[in-house]
Design a protein around this motif. Structure first.
Motif, PDB file in Angstrom:
ATOM      1  N   GLN A 427       0.835  -1.206   0.000  1.00  0.00           N
ATOM      2  CA  GLN A 427       0.000   0.000   0.000  1.00  0.00           C
ATOM      3  C   GLN A 427       0.867   1.253   0.000  1.00  0.00           C
ATOM      4  OE1 GLN A 427      -3.460  -0.270  -0.114  1.00  0.00           O
ATOM      5  NE2 GLN A 427      -2.943  -2.435  -0.379  1.00  0.00           N
ATOM      6  N   ASN A 428       0.502   2.236  -0.815  1.00  0.00           N
ATOM      7  CA  ASN A 428       1.214   3.514  -0.823  1.00  0.00           C
ATOM      8  C   ASN A 428       0.836   4.391   0.360  1.00  0.00           C
ATOM      9  OD1 ASN A 428       2.675   3.039  -3.181  1.00  0.00           O
ATOM     10  ND2 ASN A 428       1.005   3.765  -4.481  1.00  0.00           N
ATOM     11  N   SER A 429      -0.338   4.140   0.907  1.00  0.00           N
ATOM     12  CA  SER A 429      -0.797   4.900   2.062  1.00  0.00           C
ATOM     13  C   SER A 429      -1.520   3.930   2.989  1.00  0.00           C
ATOM     14  CB  SER A 429      -1.735   6.028   1.627  1.00  0.00           C
ATOM     15  OG  SER A 429      -2.175   6.772   2.738  1.00  0.00           O
ATOM     16  N   SER A 430      -1.068   3.839   4.222  1.00  0.00           N
ATOM     17  CA  SER A 430      -1.689   2.887   5.136  1.00  0.00           C
ATOM     18  C   SER A 430      -1.298   3.248   6.568  1.00  0.00           C
ATOM     19  CB  SER A 430      -1.250   1.457   4.800  1.00  0.00           C
ATOM     20  OG  SER A 430      -1.977   0.519   5.565  1.00  0.00           O
ATOM     21  N   TYR A 431      -1.361   2.283   7.459  1.00  0.00           N
ATOM     22  CA  TYR A 431      -1.043   2.524   8.863  1.00  0.00           C
ATOM     23  C   TYR A 431      -0.400   1.271   9.453  1.00  0.00           C
ATOM     24  CZ  TYR A 431      -5.417  -0.035   9.385  1.00  0.00           C
ATOM     25  OH  TYR A 431      -6.402  -0.982   9.271  1.00  0.00           O
ATOM     26  N   VAL A 432       0.337   1.459  10.534  1.00  0.00           N
ATOM     27  CA  VAL A 432       0.953   0.353  11.276  1.00  0.00           C
ATOM     28  C   VAL A 432       0.488   0.457  12.722  1.00  0.00           C
ATOM     29  CG1 VAL A 432       3.108  -0.688  12.077  1.00  0.00           C
ATOM     30  CG2 VAL A 432       2.977   0.299   9.772  1.00  0.00           C
ATOM     31  N   ILE A 433      -0.157  -0.602  13.210  1.00  0.00           N
ATOM     32  CA  ILE A 433      -0.619  -0.631  14.600  1.00  0.00           C
ATOM     33  C   ILE A 433       0.547  -1.044  15.487  1.00  0.00           C
ATOM     34  CG2 ILE A 433      -2.233  -1.665  16.230  1.00  0.00           C
ATOM     35  CD1 ILE A 433      -3.611   0.070  14.170  1.00  0.00           C
ATOM     36  N   LEU A 434       0.883  -0.199  16.452  1.00  0.00           N
ATOM     37  CA  LEU A 434       1.976  -0.519  17.378  1.00  0.00           C
ATOM     38  C   LEU A 434       1.480  -1.317  18.571  1.00  0.00           C
ATOM     39  CD1 LEU A 434       3.929   2.870  17.388  1.00  0.00           C
ATOM     40  CD2 LEU A 434       4.439   0.802  16.077  1.00  0.00           C
ATOM     41  N   ASP A 435       0.352  -0.907  19.105  1.00  0.00           N
ATOM     42  CA  ASP A 435      -0.286  -1.632  20.210  1.00  0.00           C
ATOM     43  C   ASP A 435      -1.752  -1.226  20.211  1.00  0.00           C
ATOM     44  OD1 ASP A 435      -0.355   0.912  21.472  1.00  0.00           O
ATOM     45  OD2 ASP A 435       1.570   0.535  22.434  1.00  0.00           O
ATOM     46  N   ASP A 436      -2.442  -1.497  21.304  1.00  0.00           N
ATOM     47  CA  ASP A 436      -3.878  -1.180  21.298  1.00  0.00           C
ATOM     48  C   ASP A 436      -4.165   0.286  21.615  1.00  0.00           C
ATOM     49  OD1 ASP A 436      -3.226  -1.172  23.949  1.00  0.00           O
ATOM     50  OD2 ASP A 436      -4.396  -2.946  24.491  1.00  0.00           O
ATOM     51  N   LYS A 437      -3.123   1.109  21.718  1.00  0.00           N
ATOM     52  CA  LYS A 437      -3.318   2.533  22.009  1.00  0.00           C
ATOM     53  C   LYS A 437      -2.699   3.445  20.957  1.00  0.00           C
ATOM     54  CE  LYS A 437      -3.137   1.711  27.032  1.00  0.00           C
ATOM     55  NZ  LYS A 437      -2.800   0.291  26.926  1.00  0.00           N
ATOM     56  N   ARG A 438      -1.801   2.909  20.110  1.00  0.00           N
ATOM     57  CA  ARG A 438      -1.062   3.777  19.195  1.00  0.00           C
ATOM     58  C   ARG A 438      -0.928   3.146  17.818  1.00  0.00           C
ATOM     59  NH1 ARG A 438       4.514   4.418  20.962  1.00  0.00           N
ATOM     60  NH2 ARG A 438       4.235   2.243  21.567  1.00  0.00           N
ATOM     61  N   ALA A 439      -1.042   4.010  16.828  1.00  0.00           N
ATOM     62  CA  ALA A 439      -0.796   3.601  15.450  1.00  0.00           C
ATOM     63  C   ALA A 439       0.004   4.713  14.773  1.00  0.00           C
ATOM     64  CB  ALA A 439      -2.103   3.362  14.705  1.00  0.00           C
ATOM     65  N   VAL A 440       0.667   4.379  13.673  1.00  0.00           N
ATOM     66  CA  VAL A 440       1.387   5.378  12.886  1.00  0.00           C
ATOM     67  C   VAL A 440       0.843   5.342  11.464  1.00  0.00           C
ATOM     68  CG1 VAL A 440       3.606   6.133  11.968  1.00  0.00           C
ATOM     69  CG2 VAL A 440       3.476   5.217  14.293  1.00  0.00           C
ATOM     70  N   LEU A 441       0.297   6.469  11.017  1.00  0.00           N
ATOM     71  CA  LEU A 441      -0.168   6.600   9.638  1.00  0.00           C
ATOM     72  C   LEU A 441       1.026   6.966   8.764  1.00  0.00           C
ATOM     73  CD1 LEU A 441      -3.302   8.844  10.331  1.00  0.00           C
ATOM     74  CD2 LEU A 441      -3.187   6.348  10.346  1.00  0.00           C
ATOM     75  N   TYR A 442       1.028   6.467   7.524  1.00  0.00           N
ATOM     76  CA  TYR A 442       2.118   6.848   6.632  1.00  0.00           C
ATOM     77  C   TYR A 442       1.616   7.009   5.199  1.00  0.00           C
ATOM     78  CZ  TYR A 442       2.377   2.004   4.882  1.00  0.00           C
ATOM     79  OH  TYR A 442       2.093   0.791   4.298  1.00  0.00           O
ATOM     80  N   ARG A 443       2.353   7.812   4.472  1.00  0.00           N
ATOM     81  CA  ARG A 443       2.080   7.998   3.052  1.00  0.00           C
ATOM     82  C   ARG A 443       3.427   8.015   2.316  1.00  0.00           C
ATOM     83  NH1 ARG A 443      -0.471  12.478   3.337  1.00  0.00           N
ATOM     84  NH2 ARG A 443      -2.550  11.533   3.489  1.00  0.00           N
ATOM     85  N   ILE A 444       3.545   7.190   1.260  1.00  0.00           N
ATOM     86  CA  ILE A 444       4.762   7.181   0.453  1.00  0.00           C
ATOM     87  C   ILE A 444       4.628   8.260  -0.610  1.00  0.00           C
ATOM     88  CG2 ILE A 444       6.240   5.822  -1.082  1.00  0.00           C
ATOM     89  CD1 ILE A 444       5.172   3.303   0.307  1.00  0.00           C
ATOM     90  N   LYS A 445       5.464   9.287  -0.531  1.00  0.00           N
ATOM     91  CA  LYS A 445       5.385  10.404  -1.476  1.00  0.00           C
ATOM     92  C   LYS A 445       6.161  10.110  -2.754  1.00  0.00           C
ATOM     93  CE  LYS A 445       4.357  14.280   1.574  1.00  0.00           C
ATOM     94  NZ  LYS A 445       4.773  15.643   1.983  1.00  0.00           N
ATOM     95  N   LYS A 446       7.267   9.427  -2.618  1.00  0.00           N
ATOM     96  CA  LYS A 446       8.046   9.033  -3.803  1.00  0.00           C
ATOM     97  C   LYS A 446       8.989   7.898  -3.426  1.00  0.00           C
ATOM     98  CE  LYS A 446      10.794  13.227  -2.998  1.00  0.00           C
ATOM     99  NZ  LYS A 446      11.285  14.474  -3.585  1.00  0.00           N
ATOM    100  N   GLN A 447       9.510   7.242  -4.452  1.00  0.00           N
ATOM    101  CA  GLN A 447      10.403   6.107  -4.263  1.00  0.00           C
ATOM    102  C   GLN A 447      11.607   6.233  -5.186  1.00  0.00           C
ATOM    103  OE1 GLN A 447       7.544   2.928  -5.158  1.00  0.00           O
ATOM    104  NE2 GLN A 447       7.783   2.222  -3.033  1.00  0.00           N
ATOM    105  N   LYS A 448      12.685   5.578  -4.772  1.00  0.00           N
ATOM    106  CA  LYS A 448      13.832   5.460  -5.667  1.00  0.00           C
ATOM    107  C   LYS A 448      14.593   4.188  -5.329  1.00  0.00           C
ATOM    108  CE  LYS A 448      16.951   8.428  -2.936  1.00  0.00           C
ATOM    109  NZ  LYS A 448      17.828   9.631  -2.980  1.00  0.00           N
TER     110      LYS A 448
END
Length: 496
Positions: A427-448
């Motif tokens: 996924q180019n844009s998604s999230y990673v669940i760290l635990d039941d209280k915190r997640a980190v959203l991310y977006r890939i702007k570019k790749q190389k």
């Protein structure tokens, strides 16, 4: 941090290298109750005819504990280790080792004394300043870690067999496979990230849903088996025994062979005198204990005390009680300051707790699951329009840049897990669940892709090793599924 490690311990344990040498210098830690008695010869589990000794278990547990303590910046303690189930993790890893060891031996693989000596000689921890193996250093280090030389050398021998087995799993790598793996390592993503928090206090407890959750997990909440006992203690009088008596006892038959130092050397009478006096007193009172046993069995004298013990109370003859019938009087066993004689009055078998009994244990698990569900829903809802911070280009091996990412957002271990999750996703844009209280959203702007012919050639050997390790691990996991069906596994350890 603890909850994050609980969710991702399968990922973390892959990185733990638990060798026979690893415990040297490691911090020794204590841990919970275990079903451990002489009748099981000090084993916490048995895989076919391969025993997992308490010594092996303690060594493996300490290795894993120290690894987790390191990645949590020294914040791990016995309570959090218990919550993570590190003892079960240690036991399962040892069971897998023994399954592979049993399989290797069936293939005809083994080790020689010369091979063990060669391995010992190569270990720098046992060498003097001249780089030569020193048996005094060897014995001292083992003694500090409470490991018997014979146990250590057996572990080392087993590792030699494991190394021989590794050759079976080595599969040549094709050029296309290497390039694909290299691409995954050298691909870099420019990421924008944002942290998302969720407070479990927002969850309203629905008793019907809580009960339904318990019903799906109720087999995990059981009472312990309880033995109702009547007991009689025959106290041993230390007495003022003459030295000639004690020396005669020490020299009688094979008695002296019971008294050895850490290296296995027989202790002199003077060095063993305290233990000799204790054993001599027990020997003198053995006849009295047997007389009281017969009198109690024939109901000529009465038991002194009633008490209840659980199946985890290892100070009592639990294995004998498990085989006894109600009303049986068990033969005297050495116990504390004398001999203990018990009668089994009643056995209360383990049973599934009622919802009311288990509610306080179930509630934290229910709240954690509900919190995680709500956090994921919130992450999906915020994914499209979140505004994050740009952390630049990263690859799966990137280290956290403390100038861009504060520890309050991600610590070093969490960042490593996060970037690996990003590169394992399509996924180019998604999230990673760290635990039941915190997640980190991310977006890939570019790749190389930073992979040159020079880079590929320079890291080719590492890529080949990594690819072989990945293939070998897949083969091992499939093999272990079959071995678990073919070899009997008995677990005596009861856990925390």
């Amino acid at each position: 941090m603890l909850t994050w490690m609980q969710h991702h311990k399968k990922y973390l344990i892959v990185t733990v290298w638990v060798s026979a040498i690893a415990f040297i210098g490691a911090t020794a830690v204590g841990w919970g109750a275990y079903d451990y008695n002489q009748n099981r010869s000090g084993s916490v589990a048995l895989v076919d005819d391969e025993k997992i000794s308490f010594s092996e278990f303690n060594t493996r547990y300490n290795n894993i504990y120290n690894y987790y303590n390191q990645i949590s910046n020294g914040n791990l303690n016995e309570e959090s280790a218990k919550a993570l189930g590190l003892d079960v993790l240690a036991l399962n890893s040892l069971i897998e080792d023994k399954l592979l060891l049993r399989f290797a031996k069936d293939l005809g693989l083994n080790f020689s004394e010369e091979e063990v000596v060669q391995e010992l000689a190569k270990e720098s921890a046992f060498q003097n300043d001249s780089g030569v193996f020193d048996k005094n250093i060897y014995y001292k280090l083992l003694e500090q870690n409470k490991i018997l030389p014979k146990d250590y050398e057996q572990i080392l021998g087993d590792q030699i067999i494991h190394k021989k087995l590794e050759a079976v799993f080595k599969i040549p790598s094709r050029e296309e496979e290497l390039k694909m793996l290299a691409s995954s390592y050298y691909m870099r993503d420019f990421l924008s990230i944002a942290r998302l928090d969720y407070d479990a206090k927002n969850i309203a407890i629905d008793e019907d849903r809580l009960k339904k959750f318990w019903e799906g997990h109720k087999d995990d909440f059981k009472t312990q088996k309880i033995y109702e006992l009547s007991t009689y203690l025959v106290k041993v009088d230390g007495g003022d025994y003459k030295e000639e008596e004690l020396r005669a006892f020490y020299e009688d038959g094979d008695n002296q062979f019971k008294y050895k130092d850490f290296s296995g050397k027989i202790l002199s009478f003077e060095d063993a005198k305290t233990d000799v006096a204790r054993d001599y007193a027990l020997d003198k009172f053995k006849g009295i204990a047997n007389e009281r046993f017969i009198a109690l069995r024939n109901k000529k004298i009465n038991f002194e005390k009633e008490l209840n013990v659980t199946e985890n109370d290892i100070l009592y003859p639990i294995e004998s009680l498990a085989k006894a019938k109600e009303g049986d009087v068990l033969k005297p066993v050495v116990w504390k300051e004398g001999y203990l004689i018990v009668r089994l009055d009643k056995t209360n078998p383990a049973r599934t707790k009622s919802f009311e009994e288990a509610r306080e244990e179930v509630l934290p698990l229910y709240l954690s699951e509900e919190s995680r569900k709500n956090l994921e829903a919130k992450a999906r809802e915020n994914l499209e329009n979140f505004k994050g911070i740009d952390i630049g280009f990263v690859n799966r091996n990137s280290k956290k840049d403390a100038k861009k990412i504060e520890d309050t957002m991600l610590n070093n271990a969490e960042f490593s897990y996060f970037v690996n999750s990003v590169f394992n996703s399509d996924q180019n844009s998604s999230y990673v669940i760290l635990d039941d209280k915190r997640a980190v959203l991310y977006r890939i702007k570019k790749q190389k892709l930073d992979l040159s012919a020079k880079d590929f050639n320079e890291t080719r050997a590492d890529m080949e090793r990594n690819l072989q390790a990945l293939k070998a691990n897949e083969i091992k996991q499939e093999l272990l599924k079959t071995l678990r069906k073919n070899y009997q596994v008995e677990i005596y350890y009861k856990g925390n």
